[in-house]
Write a protein that holds these residues in place. Sequence first.
Motif, PDB file in Angstrom:
ATOM      1  N   THR A  17       0.830  -1.202   0.000  1.00 26.13           N
ATOM      2  CA  THR A  17       0.000   0.000   0.000  1.00 26.13           C
ATOM      3  C   THR A  17       0.864   1.252   0.000  1.00 26.13           C
ATOM      4  O   THR A  17       0.528   2.246  -0.665  1.00 26.13           O
ATOM      5  N   ALA A  18       1.982   1.222   0.714  1.00 30.72           N
ATOM      6  CA  ALA A  18       2.896   2.362   0.690  1.00 30.72           C
ATOM      7  C   ALA A  18       3.476   2.571  -0.702  1.00 30.72           C
ATOM      8  O   ALA A  18       3.588   3.711  -1.176  1.00 30.72           O
ATOM      9  N   ALA A  19       3.847   1.472  -1.370  1.00 34.51           N
ATOM     10  CA  ALA A  19       4.366   1.583  -2.727  1.00 34.51           C
ATOM     11  C   ALA A  19       3.313   2.174  -3.661  1.00 34.51           C
ATOM     12  O   ALA A  19       3.599   3.069  -4.473  1.00 34.51           O
ATOM     13  N   ALA A  20       2.079   1.675  -3.547  1.00 35.50           N
ATOM     14  CA  ALA A  20       1.001   2.177  -4.401  1.00 35.50           C
ATOM     15  C   ALA A  20       0.752   3.660  -4.151  1.00 35.50           C
ATOM     16  O   ALA A  20       0.552   4.444  -5.097  1.00 35.50           O
ATOM     17  N   TYR A  21       0.762   4.065  -2.893  1.00 36.40           N
ATOM     18  CA  TYR A  21       0.568   5.475  -2.550  1.00 36.40           C
ATOM     19  C   TYR A  21       1.651   6.344  -3.184  1.00 36.40           C
ATOM     20  O   TYR A  21       1.361   7.407  -3.778  1.00 36.40           O
ATOM     21  N   GLN A  22       2.897   5.907  -3.076  1.00 39.98           N
ATOM     22  CA  GLN A  22       3.997   6.684  -3.632  1.00 39.98           C
ATOM     23  C   GLN A  22       3.936   6.742  -5.161  1.00 39.98           C
ATOM     24  O   GLN A  22       4.289   7.762  -5.771  1.00 39.98           O
ATOM     25  N   LEU A  23       3.486   5.663  -5.773  1.00 38.02           N
ATOM     26  CA  LEU A  23       3.398   5.629  -7.245  1.00 38.02           C
ATOM     27  C   LEU A  23       2.328   6.585  -7.762  1.00 38.02           C
ATOM     28  O   LEU A  23       2.576   7.381  -8.679  1.00 38.02           O
ATOM     29  N   VAL A  24       1.123   6.513  -7.200  1.00 36.43           N
ATOM     30  CA  VAL A  24       0.061   7.395  -7.706  1.00 36.43           C
ATOM     31  C   VAL A  24       0.370   8.849  -7.364  1.00 36.43           C
ATOM     32  O   VAL A  24      -0.030   9.760  -8.099  1.00 36.43           O
ATOM     33  N   ASP A  25       1.094   9.074  -6.265  1.00 32.59           N
ATOM     34  CA  ASP A  25       1.497  10.432  -5.924  1.00 32.59           C
ATOM     35  C   ASP A  25       2.418  11.014  -6.981  1.00 32.59           C
ATOM     36  O   ASP A  25       2.499  12.238  -7.133  1.00 32.59           O
ATOM     37  N   ARG A  26       3.105  10.137  -7.712  1.00 32.74           N
ATOM     38  CA  ARG A  26       3.981  10.561  -8.803  1.00 32.74           C
ATOM     39  C   ARG A  26       3.264  10.558 -10.151  1.00 32.74           C
ATOM     40  O   ARG A  26       3.895  10.742 -11.196  1.00 32.74           O
ATOM     41  N   GLY A  27       1.977  10.328 -10.139  1.00 23.91           N
ATOM     42  CA  GLY A  27       1.204  10.344 -11.377  1.00 23.91           C
ATOM     43  C   GLY A  27       1.298   9.076 -12.194  1.00 23.91           C
ATOM     44  O   GLY A  27       0.967   9.082 -13.386  1.00 23.91           O
ATOM     45  N   ILE A  28       1.725   7.965 -11.570  1.00 22.85           N
ATOM     46  CA  ILE A  28       1.876   6.699 -12.285  1.00 22.85           C
ATOM     47  C   ILE A  28       0.611   5.861 -12.059  1.00 22.85           C
ATOM     48  O   ILE A  28       0.241   5.579 -10.920  1.00 22.85           O
ATOM     49  N   GLU A  29      -0.046   5.477 -13.149  1.00 24.63           N
ATOM     50  CA  GLU A  29      -1.274   4.689 -13.041  1.00 24.63           C
ATOM     51  C   GLU A  29      -0.965   3.339 -12.391  1.00 24.63           C
ATOM     52  O   GLU A  29      -0.097   2.599 -12.851  1.00 24.63           O
ATOM     53  N   THR A  30      -1.679   3.030 -11.339  1.00 27.47           N
ATOM     54  CA  THR A  30      -1.345   1.863 -10.515  1.00 27.47           C
ATOM     55  C   THR A  30      -2.610   1.128 -10.112  1.00 27.47           C
ATOM     56  O   THR A  30      -3.626   1.748  -9.773  1.00 27.47           O
ATOM     57  N   VAL A  31      -2.525  -0.206 -10.137  1.00 26.40           N
ATOM     58  CA  VAL A  31      -3.578  -1.065  -9.617  1.00 26.40           C
ATOM     59  C   VAL A  31      -2.999  -1.876  -8.469  1.00 26.40           C
ATOM     60  O   VAL A  31      -1.953  -2.520  -8.621  1.00 26.40           O
ATOM     61  N   LEU A  32      -3.666  -1.830  -7.324  1.00 25.24           N
ATOM     62  CA  LEU A  32      -3.256  -2.607  -6.148  1.00 25.24           C
ATOM     63  C   LEU A  32      -4.202  -3.789  -6.009  1.00 25.24           C
ATOM     64  O   LEU A  32      -5.414  -3.617  -5.914  1.00 25.24           O
ATOM     65  N   VAL A  33      -3.636  -4.986  -5.980  1.00 27.78           N
ATOM     66  CA  VAL A  33      -4.442  -6.202  -5.865  1.00 27.78           C
ATOM     67  C   VAL A  33      -4.119  -6.888  -4.553  1.00 27.78           C
ATOM     68  O   VAL A  33      -2.948  -7.157  -4.253  1.00 27.78           O
ATOM     69  N   ASP A  34      -5.167  -7.168  -3.773  1.00 24.33           N
ATOM     70  CA  ASP A  34      -4.965  -7.807  -2.479  1.00 24.33           C
ATOM     71  C   ASP A  34      -6.038  -8.854  -2.246  1.00 24.33           C
ATOM     72  O   ASP A  34      -7.219  -8.628  -2.513  1.00 24.33           O
ATOM     73  N   GLU A  35      -5.614 -10.001  -1.691  1.00 26.31           N
ATOM     74  CA  GLU A  35      -6.522 -11.112  -1.448  1.00 26.31           C
ATOM     75  C   GLU A  35      -7.071 -11.128  -0.027  1.00 26.31           C
ATOM     76  O   GLU A  35      -7.984 -11.891   0.290  1.00 26.31           O
ATOM     77  N   ASP A  36      -6.529 -10.288   0.856  1.00 28.35           N
ATOM     78  CA  ASP A  36      -6.950 -10.232   2.250  1.00 28.35           C
ATOM     79  C   ASP A  36      -6.866 -11.607   2.909  1.00 28.35           C
ATOM     80  O   ASP A  36      -7.830 -12.139   3.450  1.00 28.35           O
ATOM     81  N   ARG A  37      -5.665 -12.163   2.898  1.00 27.87           N
ATOM     82  CA  ARG A  37      -5.460 -13.499   3.471  1.00 27.87           C
ATOM     83  C   ARG A  37      -5.456 -13.444   4.996  1.00 27.87           C
ATOM     84  O   ARG A  37      -5.007 -12.468   5.603  1.00 27.87           O
ATOM     85  N   ALA A  38      -5.902 -14.514   5.616  1.00 27.69           N
ATOM     86  CA  ALA A  38      -5.782 -14.653   7.061  1.00 27.69           C
ATOM     87  C   ALA A  38      -4.309 -14.749   7.435  1.00 27.69           C
ATOM     88  O   ALA A  38      -3.527 -15.423   6.763  1.00 27.69           O
ATOM     89  N   GLY A  39      -3.917 -14.045   8.498  1.00 31.20           N
ATOM     90  CA  GLY A  39      -2.532 -14.085   8.936  1.00 31.20           C
ATOM     91  C   GLY A  39      -1.688 -12.929   8.444  1.00 31.20           C
ATOM     92  O   GLY A  39      -0.458 -12.971   8.541  1.00 31.20           O
ATOM     93  N   SER A  40      -2.328 -11.875   7.944  1.00 32.89           N
ATOM     94  CA  SER A  40      -1.578 -10.709   7.498  1.00 32.89           C
ATOM     95  C   SER A  40      -0.717 -10.167   8.624  1.00 32.89           C
ATOM     96  O   SER A  40      -1.195  -9.913   9.731  1.00 32.89           O
ATOM     97  N   ALA A  41       0.563  -9.982   8.354  1.00 31.88           N
ATOM     98  CA  ALA A  41       1.479  -9.498   9.383  1.00 31.88           C
ATOM     99  C   ALA A  41       1.220  -8.044   9.743  1.00 31.88           C
ATOM    100  O   ALA A  41       1.411  -7.628  10.889  1.00 31.88           O
ATOM    101  N   THR A  42       0.771  -7.253   8.758  1.00 27.97           N
ATOM    102  CA  THR A  42       0.562  -5.827   9.007  1.00 27.97           C
ATOM    103  C   THR A  42      -0.446  -5.587  10.116  1.00 27.97           C
ATOM    104  O   THR A  42      -0.231  -4.774  11.020  1.00 27.97           O
ATOM    105  N   ALA A  43      -1.573  -6.285  10.070  1.00 23.18           N
ATOM    106  CA  ALA A  43      -2.632  -6.051  11.043  1.00 23.18           C
ATOM    107  C   ALA A  43      -2.282  -6.566  12.427  1.00 23.18           C
ATOM    108  O   ALA A  43      -2.805  -6.082  13.434  1.00 23.18           O
ATOM    109  N   ALA A  44      -1.384  -7.538  12.493  1.00 29.49           N
ATOM    110  CA  ALA A  44      -1.065  -8.160  13.780  1.00 29.49           C
ATOM    111  C   ALA A  44       0.113  -7.510  14.488  1.00 29.49           C
ATOM    112  O   ALA A  44       0.247  -7.614  15.703  1.00 29.49           O
ATOM    113  N   GLY A  45       0.981  -6.847  13.761  1.00 31.18           N
ATOM    114  CA  GLY A  45       2.232  -6.364  14.329  1.00 31.18           C
ATOM    115  C   GLY A  45       2.058  -5.332  15.427  1.00 31.18           C
ATOM    116  O   GLY A  45       1.086  -4.567  15.451  1.00 31.18           O
TER     117      GLY A  45
END
Length: 373
Positions: A17-45
Amino acid sequence: MLERTDVVVVGGGIVGTAAAYQLVDRGIETVLVDEDRAGSATAAGAGIISPPTSSRRENDDWFAFAELAAAHYPALISSLEAAGIDDHGYKRGDMLSIARTPAEAETIETDLARAQRRGASVEEISPAEAEAAFPALSGVERALRFPDAGRVDGAMLTAALDRAARAAGLTAVDGRVEAIHTDEGAVSGVVVDGDRLEADRVVVAGGAWSGGFGDDLGCSLPVSPIRGQIVHLDGSDIFETPGDLPIVGSVADNYIVPWADGRIVVGATREHDAGFDPRITAGGVQTVLDSGLRLAPGLAEATFEEVRVGLRPGSPDGLPILGEIPGVDGAYVATGHGPTGLTLGPYSGAVVAQSIAGEEPTADLSAFDPARF
């Protein structure tokens, strides 16, 4: 779904998500694809931002990058707040590093000398001062105070970055990237739930699941899951203002992170043999509580709330895998951060975006080159 875009980012955790944010901030067309898997480290950390006290602090390459990553946070938060996003989950504050035995006190001495040599802000405080700062502590032998630390709620920050990126033009897709396609040594697109999406560049930021794309890209991405079980307590009944308390870490490598809403986060296991199993286990919870209460016996009266589990993406040498994949034009990877993903993640996304945009990265990535595997 779109049929074509400039960049596809695989994985909607903090790094992707940080990469996608930085890319669109630079005007680069970006698609972020996420499966929302159980066990995501981001939400648990737990979200400790303190390179001098990290489990990886002995490695100079890691530390140099982590210092830049920690310094990246204030500018990132300022950009979110300028966009009207205040609920980002980031706060600056003190961190205490604690020793409770003579052997641990020797580690404190080593850490103090190393931090001073590197120019980190650190001071030794008395055991009484440490126990006054975090009243649940007891039996402190030696203590260090790091005033430049921070804490971040990974889920909140990721959501904030996602909102800012969508406002800037990001397309987010809930789905699974089944394959990455290449043509004559260059990325040509991806397959999302059976549909082809053409793209010139792809960023693999799928956390512990990133290694599955190695065959598509003709490279080795040796990423494996490290299960972390983290206990959440409610300390509202034992602390008047939990949000004002410092973060506490033991040199034995467990930690306590207080939050303003009364949560006290205690962590964590590091299970290298659990595979992609996001279960809470009795043994894991016991390990976390035993180590946490050894460090801070005063937490024994806190209310038990929940346990969160994250599958952290580990690499063989404990360093991130970050940068352009050799031999495949337009293929990038940002993974392998292990238990330090919330420290390194936003900056990792930024430096990958810099590379894609044709900018000179603001960090030396040679130690993290995917080609080393």
